[in-house]
Scaffold this active site. Sequence first.
Site, PDB file in Angstrom:
ATOM      1  N   CYS A  38       0.664   0.100  -9.272  1.00  0.00           N
ATOM      2  CA  CYS A  38       1.819   0.639  -8.538  1.00  0.00           C
ATOM      3  C   CYS A  38       3.029   0.826  -9.443  1.00  0.00           C
ATOM      4  O   CYS A  38       3.837   1.719  -9.229  1.00  0.00           O
ATOM      5  CB  CYS A  38       2.173  -0.260  -7.371  1.00  0.00           C
ATOM      6  N   VAL A  65       0.904   4.739   5.367  1.00  0.00           N
ATOM      7  CA  VAL A  65       0.508   3.601   6.206  1.00  0.00           C
ATOM      8  C   VAL A  65       1.693   2.652   6.396  1.00  0.00           C
ATOM      9  O   VAL A  65       1.841   2.041   7.458  1.00  0.00           O
ATOM     10  CB  VAL A  65      -0.728   2.880   5.611  1.00  0.00           C
ATOM     11  N   GLY A  66       2.563   2.586   5.398  1.00  0.00           N
ATOM     12  CA  GLY A  66       3.762   1.750   5.531  1.00  0.00           C
ATOM     13  C   GLY A  66       4.572   2.130   6.769  1.00  0.00           C
ATOM     14  O   GLY A  66       5.095   1.269   7.484  1.00  0.00           O
ATOM     15  N   GLY A  88       0.841  -1.206   0.000  1.00  0.00           N
ATOM     16  CA  GLY A  88       0.000   0.000   0.000  1.00  0.00           C
ATOM     17  C   GLY A  88       0.865   1.240   0.000  1.00  0.00           C
ATOM     18  O   GLY A  88       2.034   1.195  -0.399  1.00  0.00           O
ATOM     19  N   ASN A  89       0.301   2.325   0.477  1.00  0.00           N
ATOM     20  CA  ASN A  89       1.037   3.599   0.405  1.00  0.00           C
ATOM     21  C   ASN A  89       2.060   3.749   1.542  1.00  0.00           C
ATOM     22  O   ASN A  89       1.986   3.063   2.564  1.00  0.00           O
ATOM     23  CB  ASN A  89       0.050   4.778   0.376  1.00  0.00           C
ATOM     24  N   GLU A 126       5.675  -3.259   0.564  1.00  0.00           N
ATOM     25  CA  GLU A 126       5.544  -3.093  -0.891  1.00  0.00           C
ATOM     26  C   GLU A 126       4.840  -1.765  -1.112  1.00  0.00           C
ATOM     27  O   GLU A 126       3.608  -1.682  -1.032  1.00  0.00           O
ATOM     28  CB  GLU A 126       4.727  -4.257  -1.473  1.00  0.00           C
TER      29      GLU A 126
HETATM   30  P1  NAD Z   1      -5.415   0.941   0.750  1.00  0.00           P
HETATM   31  O1  NAD Z   1      -6.072   2.227   1.046  1.00  0.00           O
HETATM   32  O2  NAD Z   1      -6.252  -0.245   0.404  1.00  0.00           O
HETATM   33  O3  NAD Z   1      -4.481   0.615   2.006  1.00  0.00           O
HETATM   34  C1  NAD Z   1      -3.697  -0.552   2.077  1.00  0.00           C
HETATM   35  C2  NAD Z   1      -4.082  -1.331   3.335  1.00  0.00           C
HETATM   36  O4  NAD Z   1      -3.749  -0.554   4.472  1.00  0.00           O
HETATM   37  C3  NAD Z   1      -5.571  -1.638   3.409  1.00  0.00           C
HETATM   38  O5  NAD Z   1      -5.732  -2.998   3.771  1.00  0.00           O
HETATM   39  C4  NAD Z   1      -6.057  -0.696   4.479  1.00  0.00           C
HETATM   40  O6  NAD Z   1      -7.145  -1.198   5.208  1.00  0.00           O
HETATM   41  C5  NAD Z   1      -4.850  -0.523   5.360  1.00  0.00           C
HETATM   42  N1  NAD Z   1      -4.849   0.755   6.067  1.00  0.00           N
HETATM   43  C6  NAD Z   1      -5.299   1.952   5.597  1.00  0.00           C
HETATM   44  N2  NAD Z   1      -5.099   2.917   6.528  1.00  0.00           N
HETATM   45  C7  NAD Z   1      -4.512   2.325   7.594  1.00  0.00           C
HETATM   46  C8  NAD Z   1      -4.058   2.799   8.865  1.00  0.00           C
HETATM   47  N3  NAD Z   1      -4.168   4.070   9.216  1.00  0.00           N
HETATM   48  N4  NAD Z   1      -3.501   1.904   9.702  1.00  0.00           N
HETATM   49  C9  NAD Z   1      -3.371   0.609   9.341  1.00  0.00           C
HETATM   50  N5  NAD Z   1      -3.793   0.104   8.157  1.00  0.00           N
HETATM   51  C10 NAD Z   1      -4.355   0.942   7.290  1.00  0.00           C
HETATM   52  O7  NAD Z   1      -4.406   1.065  -0.446  1.00  0.00           O
HETATM   53  P2  NAD Z   1      -3.487   2.285  -0.854  1.00  0.00           P
HETATM   54  O8  NAD Z   1      -2.485   2.531   0.201  1.00  0.00           O
HETATM   55  O9  NAD Z   1      -4.308   3.413  -1.368  1.00  0.00           O
HETATM   56  O10 NAD Z   1      -2.798   1.576  -2.103  1.00  0.00           O
HETATM   57  C11 NAD Z   1      -2.231   2.319  -3.115  1.00  0.00           C
HETATM   58  C12 NAD Z   1      -0.749   2.499  -2.856  1.00  0.00           C
HETATM   59  O11 NAD Z   1      -0.132   1.232  -2.765  1.00  0.00           O
HETATM   60  C13 NAD Z   1      -0.044   3.212  -3.980  1.00  0.00           C
HETATM   61  O12 NAD Z   1       0.954   4.043  -3.440  1.00  0.00           O
HETATM   62  C14 NAD Z   1       0.593   2.078  -4.759  1.00  0.00           C
HETATM   63  O13 NAD Z   1       1.715   2.470  -5.521  1.00  0.00           O
HETATM   64  C15 NAD Z   1       0.954   1.140  -3.663  1.00  0.00           C
HETATM   65  N6  NAD Z   1       1.010  -0.204  -4.169  1.00  0.00           N
HETATM   66  C16 NAD Z   1       2.209  -0.842  -4.131  1.00  0.00           C
HETATM   67  C17 NAD Z   1       2.304  -2.131  -4.655  1.00  0.00           C
HETATM   68  C18 NAD Z   1       3.591  -2.869  -4.635  1.00  0.00           C
HETATM   69  O14 NAD Z   1       3.562  -4.085  -4.859  1.00  0.00           O
HETATM   70  N7  NAD Z   1       4.733  -2.255  -4.365  1.00  0.00           N
HETATM   71  C19 NAD Z   1       1.183  -2.733  -5.185  1.00  0.00           C
HETATM   72  C20 NAD Z   1      -0.013  -2.047  -5.194  1.00  0.00           C
HETATM   73  C21 NAD Z   1      -0.099  -0.787  -4.670  1.00  0.00           C
END
Ligand code: NAD
Length: 467
Positions: free
Chosen positions: A250, A198-199, A194-195, A216
Amino acid sequence: MTTITTVTDAVSAVASLRATFDSGVTKKRHWREEQLRALRSMILDNENVLEAALLSDLGKSATEAQLTELGIVVGEITSALKNLGEWLSSERVRVPLAMMPARASIVSEPLGVALIIAPWNYPLMLALAPVVGALAAGNCVLLKPSELSPATSAALAALIPVYLDPTAVHVVEGAAKETGWLLEQRFDYIFYTGNGRVGRIVAAAAAANLTPVTLELGGKSPLYIDGTVDLEAAAQRIVWAKFLNAGQTCVAPDYILATATIQAALEAHIVAAIAGFYGGTPETSPDYGRIVNASHYERLVGYLTDGRIVADGECNPETRFIPPTVLADVSRDAPIMAEEIFGPILPMVTVEGVDDAIDFIARRDKPLALYVFSEDAAVRKAFLERTSSGAIDFNTAVMQLSIPALPFGGVGASGMGAYLGKGTFDTFSHRKAVLSKPLRPETLAFIFPPYTARKKNFIRGMLRRLS
Ligand code: NAD
C-alpha cells in the site's frame, strides 16, 4: 474457526463475543497478557506454516515474510507486553484552581467487540497487528482475513482458536457476502484495511450503528527525486521499496516525478539495482514475489504499453509473474496514472521542477505516503509544508513502518485513523474522563441559583481567569 453460512450465523457469532465481553474477563490485565503471549507463541511455534502460507499466496520469500509480516507482529506484541502497565495506568490531569478540591484523570477502557477486516497483500501482518492492540486494550475480536490470500486465511482460522481464548476471538473466513452479513451487525469498532471502494461500504454500514471506524486505504504514493542526491544509492532504496512483494504494497512508491535530466541519469542506476537484487532473470529469483490472482495480473499487463520501457522482461500468466518493469516518459493522463498500480510497474513522469511536482501531487487525492529524495533543505521544507499525506519520508521509502512510534494511516482518500505501537491500543480504547470532587466543603455554591448580580460578576471574572 467460526463458520458463517447465513446472516443468522453472523448474529450468533457477535452475540457470543458480546456475552464474553459482558462477563468482564477480557478486561483483566492478566487475561490480556496471556492472550498476547499466546499470540506470540502461535507465530513462533508455527513460523514454517505461516511462511509456507505466504509463499503459497504471494510467492513471498521467508526472509521477506519475517521482515514485513511475522517480525512486525512479534515486535508489536513485545512492545505491548512491555508497556501495557503504563498504557493501563490512569493519567492525572490538572484541575483549575476554581474547581479545587477535585481529582481529574483519564482512563482507557475497552470498546467491546471489534471487527477487523484484513486485505490480502500483507495478509498476516495486516490481520494480526490490529488484533494485538485490540486484545491489549481488552476487547473481543472478530477477525475476517482476505479470501484472496486463502492459505494465510486458512492458517489463521486453524491456529487462532488453538492459541487464543476461543470465546473472545473468532476468525471468520469468507468474501464480500460473508463480510456483508458481518457488517449488518452492531460492533463497537470496525477496523478495515483495503481499497477505498469497499472502504465506503464499510463506512456506510458503520454509520448505521454509529460505530467508529479506522479505514486504512491506499492510493497513489508519489516519489520526487532531484539531482542533489546520490542517484545510485537512491535507486537501490527505490527499487527495494517498489518491488517488495512484487509491488503489492500500500505504501510502495507508485510513480516517480523528476525532471527529464534526472530521469535520464536515474534510469541506468535503476536497471543496475534491479539486476543486483533479482539477477538477470528475476523469474528464477527466490526473493521476488508473484501477482496475487489472474484478474490483478491481467489488469497490470494492460499498463505495460503506457510508456517507454526502461526495464522489463517476459511475463508468465501461468505463474502470474510480471518482471520488475520501469516505464519512462509516461504521460500525465496515461491509464497507469489514473489508479493505484499495486504491482511491479514503475512509471516515471517528467516535471519541470519542485513547484510543478508539488502542484501535480496537490491536485490529486491525498496520498498514503510521499517520498522525497533530495538533500536540499528548501525542497524538503516545500514538500513538508505544501503537501498533505499520511506520511512523508526523506531519502527513504516504506521505512516509516519500521518506526512503531510513528502513526501508520492515511488522510483524505487514503484513509482515516492510524495505528501501530501505542496507537493501536488507543484505537481500540475509549479515553474516559474521570472527575471526583468531595461534597464538603461546598465550593460550587456560586453556580447555584438564584443568580444574583454578585454571582454573575463572580462567574464572569472566574471564566475569564479559566480561559
Ligand atoms: P481485498 O480484496 O482483500 O479486500 C479487503 C477486505 O475487504 C477483504 O477482507 C475482503 O473480503 C473484503 N471485501 C471485499 N469486497 C467487499 C464488499 N463488497 N463488502 C465488504 N467487504 C468486502 O483487498 P484489496 O482491497 O484489494 O486491498 C488492496 C488495497 O488495500 C489497496 O488499495 C491498498 O493500497 C490498500 N491497502 C492499504 C493498507 C493500509 O494500511 N493503508 C494496507 C494494505 C493495503
